[in-house]
Design a protein around this motif. Sequence first.
Motif, PDB file in Angstrom:
ATOM      1  N   SER A  23       0.820  -1.214   0.000  1.00 16.41           N
ATOM      2  CA  SER A  23       0.000   0.000   0.000  1.00 16.41           C
ATOM      3  C   SER A  23       0.853   1.264   0.000  1.00 16.41           C
ATOM      4  CB  SER A  23      -0.955   0.008   1.199  1.00 16.41           C
ATOM      5  OG  SER A  23      -0.218   0.124   2.390  1.00 16.41           O
ATOM      6  N   ASP A  24       2.080   1.201   0.483  1.00 16.02           N
ATOM      7  CA  ASP A  24       2.953   2.381   0.522  1.00 16.02           C
ATOM      8  C   ASP A  24       3.879   2.464  -0.683  1.00 16.02           C
ATOM      9  OD1 ASP A  24       1.876   3.208   2.883  1.00 16.02           O
ATOM     10  OD2 ASP A  24       3.437   2.309   4.133  1.00 16.02           O
ATOM     11  N   SER A  25       3.809   1.513  -1.609  1.00 12.58           N
ATOM     12  CA  SER A  25       4.775   1.496  -2.700  1.00 12.58           C
ATOM     13  C   SER A  25       4.469   2.527  -3.780  1.00 12.58           C
ATOM     14  CB  SER A  25       4.842   0.095  -3.317  1.00 12.58           C
ATOM     15  OG  SER A  25       3.591  -0.228  -3.913  1.00 12.58           O
ATOM     16  N   ASN A  26       3.250   3.060  -3.850  1.00 10.02           N
ATOM     17  CA  ASN A  26       2.914   4.068  -4.845  1.00 10.02           C
ATOM     18  C   ASN A  26       2.917   5.449  -4.215  1.00 10.02           C
ATOM     19  OD1 ASN A  26       2.537   2.150  -6.833  1.00 10.02           O
ATOM     20  ND2 ASN A  26       0.385   1.860  -6.320  1.00 10.02           N
ATOM     21  N   TYR A  27       3.537   6.386  -4.881  1.00  4.84           N
ATOM     22  CA  TYR A  27       3.567   7.766  -4.394  1.00  4.84           C
ATOM     23  C   TYR A  27       2.565   8.633  -5.141  1.00  4.84           C
ATOM     24  CZ  TYR A  27       6.270   8.654  -8.596  1.00  4.84           C
ATOM     25  OH  TYR A  27       6.677   8.744  -9.891  1.00  4.84           O
ATOM     26  N   TYR A  28       1.712   8.013  -5.939  1.00  4.30           N
ATOM     27  CA  TYR A  28       0.759   8.757  -6.747  1.00  4.30           C
ATOM     28  C   TYR A  28      -0.602   8.073  -6.714  1.00  4.30           C
ATOM     29  CZ  TYR A  28       1.996   4.973  -9.897  1.00  4.30           C
ATOM     30  OH  TYR A  28       2.231   3.748 -10.424  1.00  4.30           O
ATOM     31  N   GLY A  29      -1.609   8.827  -7.112  1.00  6.78           N
ATOM     32  CA  GLY A  29      -2.961   8.278  -7.207  1.00  6.78           C
ATOM     33  C   GLY A  29      -3.291   7.975  -8.659  1.00  6.78           C
ATOM     34  N   THR A  30      -4.536   7.690  -8.894  1.00  8.61           N
ATOM     35  CA  THR A  30      -4.994   7.376 -10.240  1.00  8.61           C
ATOM     36  C   THR A  30      -4.967   8.629 -11.109  1.00  8.61           C
ATOM     37  OG1 THR A  30      -6.460   5.732  -9.276  1.00  8.61           O
ATOM     38  CG2 THR A  30      -6.911   6.388 -11.546  1.00  8.61           C
TER      39      THR A  30
END
Length: 193
Positions: A23-30
């Motif tokens: 859950s913390d691996s993305n620094y961006y949203g859709t």
Amino acid sequence: MKSGIMSLIFALYLTVMVVTANSDSNYYGTTKPVHLKEEKVTRLHFYLHDILSGRNPSAVRIAHANLTGGADSAVGFGSLFAMDDPLTVGPGKDSKEIGNGRGMYVSGSKDIRKFTIVMYADLAFTTGKFNGSSISVFSRNPVAEEAGEREIGIVGGRGKFRMARGFVNIKTHQIDMKTGDAVLRYDATVYHY
């Protein structure tokens, strides 16, 4: 039994770690397409009073370089100023106040004949149609070019000027080179949605 509980606790720990790491691996949203409103252009005309002298100045030096004029120089190279300048409808001291320009500027030229500042300011409006809105400028301002207009860039805004861009033409209405006090006419062209 003790080793079974330990194995269960370890398995739960690993599950929590994997879920948390994922859950913390993305620094961006859709990423989604934006359907912007039609762009507008607003032209604003006002005066900014940058007063360095007297008992109640609107701009104060907060730092200066010891090698370039020191405390005796009104606008020595490397001097950093904080500002809370009134914005008014006209150039007079008693003209109706419509907002304030808050920010900082630094004297960015060694030659007083080519005096230039680099400024960041949030020009906020506190009355009228644009009450609660502001434009942000961050630009080089060649002050010594007082014979003509000079241009600074609008890099953003808030309220009705959210996502603003554009430019401000500045003309010196009045300046006292001894004190550094100045009244400046701002003619802004603001592109916004």
